[in-house]
Design a protein around this motif. Sequence first.
Motif: not given
Lengths: 450, 319
Positions: A57-62, A80-86, A108-109
């Motif tokens: 889980w991370t919100w870093v784009p790309d 699997t990279v998931e962006n659940v929000g920043q 997780a970030q």
Amino acid sequence: MIKKTRRTALALVGGAVSIGLLLTGCTPSSGGGGSTENVSQDDIDKAMTTPTKLTFWTWVPDIENEVKLFEEKYPAIDVTVENVGQGLPHYQKLRSAIEAGEGAPDVAQLEYQYIPSFVLNESLLDLTPYGADDLSGDYVDWAWKQVSPADEVWAIPQDVGPMGNLYREDILTAAGITEPPATWDDYAVAAKAVKEKTGSYISNLGATQAGQMIGFFWQAGVKPFGYDGKETVKIDVNSDDAKKVASYWTDLVQQDLISTDVDFQDQWYQGLASGKYAGWLTAAWGPIFLQGTAESTSGLWRAAPLPQWSDGEEVSGNWGGSSDAVLASSKNPIAAYELAKFINNDEPSAMKLATEQFLFPPQVSVLEDPAFVDQESEFYGGQKVNSLFADISKTVDTDFEWLPFMDYVYSTYEETMGTVIADKGDIAAALDEWQDQLVKYAEDQGFTVE
Amino acid sequence: MSHSPTLSDERTRTAPPSRRPTNTTQRRQRRAAYLFLLPFGVVFVTMLVVPLAYAGYLSLFESKLIGGEAFAGLANYGRALTDPKFLEGLGRVGLFFIVQVPIMLGLALFFALALDSARARGSKAIRLLIYMPYAVPAVVATLMWGYLYGPDFGPIAQIARAVGFGTPDFLSADSILGSMMNIVTWEFVGYNMIIMYAALRSIPAELYEAAEIDGAGQFRLAWSVKIPAIRPAIMLTVIFSIIGSFQLFAEPSLLNAIAPDAITTSFTPNYYAYNLAFINQELTYAAAIAFLLGIVIAVVSYVVQLAEQRRERQEMRQS
């Protein structure tokens, strides 16, 4: 009709409580830490060649690009990279998943200030048995201290935000200021000149931006928080040093030499682009951010270190930055650790993060790499901004700690400090109220307050 | 002009259907009915009843970051009833309800009647236009209005400045509730209008004929025939509005981003419960707040309905 009312009433109650229900898995997370026995190279080799699925889980784009490098090196591992929000939404979902006992990612970030709150409920894996200690020398001291406040290592540093001063050279020149202010006293004088001669504010103090104010505290040597990793916290947001900083800003705000718009909102973006603010006291991630926000003012900006409290000093604070942690619940801790390490430590991947995603690096090797520091930025009139912030990075105080409930700290900042700043009141006095609320909360939550 | 029949008249005339199954066909039909109801029942129980019971159960505990959960009886409820933040929030949504709902429903009724009288040209297009804001999600609507309200670059402020009225501050602590009322009104007038309009369309034509024979004009027709006839529909919109007002959440949580010093974490009870759960990590207290809010809404809805019923009965007696 009555029947209908009852049905409606029931539906209402249901709707109202559903919020409370999202988080109600009552099983506490399985204890973190894990075995203290070191993991052997054989274990690692075996883990990295066994087909495994990881969630990140991370919100870093790309960041998929860096993950791809990892997957190329370890074809057996599928990430699997998931962006659940920043920011806040990210942590809320993470806590929900941890509380529920399932659905949490392997890696997780985490921003540095949130690490203690996840250590508190034993959600993070201690990375020392996996060899994380060996990485300590790869990072600037204060960044490493953020992820390993005591003997354990809770995460791998990803980026940091040492603070500096971005300013519009043209506006300052128009106000007769040719050098960026070296001290805070100079800055106050300059603020007056800028306002009187150009109508601009020298900068904006985000009314509710706790991160920025805490960064100023950090620079001034204030140690507002402390946490022993167990049940004792230190809360000292209204110390004399903190009040010195607060009084300084009160002064500028009350003379209307600094604006107090809420940052990261339309109003503020437009203010940056239109010259309403002649500068921005921000972190190392700021230069790139500003470049996107105030594109039309390209070439007019310059970067400088923060003004200092006494002449000749070189000290800065930090605002923001994040790390990647492994969750204690991960079923594949070795692979998860290797992923967190690879993304942020492997040379090509770390370089990519710094030059393609523009995350300001905590690694010494990248901070010394000419490919990074010698970049000339057109937006800043050809200045080597990376090099400047790399130098500032060395001047950040090492010992800065957080409380294990920073969400609450920030939200009460908004209600006590934020309101007062917006109303041009006495910011130093608001520190006392903030202190009281934090102490009360900590005691209610069962902490011993030092 | 004669007394017009209302729904309660209708109801008293209809005899309650027999509940006892008289033969096998009926029994089979009943079984089929239950079978059809089953999917709803399952979802209702798993998604509503069980979570509800669980939240109620949780609200009886005390949770701390250090020490975890312990049974606390009704302590959370006791705390909520003396919690000034909760009570202020409740007062705020109460005020919201009293001021905003009459305006919104009054406008909705006016538009519904205007459209129904068929006087307005292009009524279909107008209907759509008024309804359209409801199709915009609350999130988008709030962001949009947040932009319109902006003090520096917001168009309203720019116009106000251009004509010399100074800069209105829609986002200050004093005016934010009014700004929010405006957003909610904009969003929901069309929705309520459609409910009322649909009810107006189902009024039997005989009533109009009778009124016409009695020599009623359009205004008299609206006041004495149409409004009484759609009273149940109006009641429905009132109940929906009670729910909506007391559960106010999306608007404060989104406006908080642009007016954080005007909107506290306890601005509305629902927003407070959310912040308690997700910021303060006081889940069990949040559950108690949510439960209490549910009870308040149920009581207010019930009192409003009761008052309406009493009024209806009184009217019947008078006629």
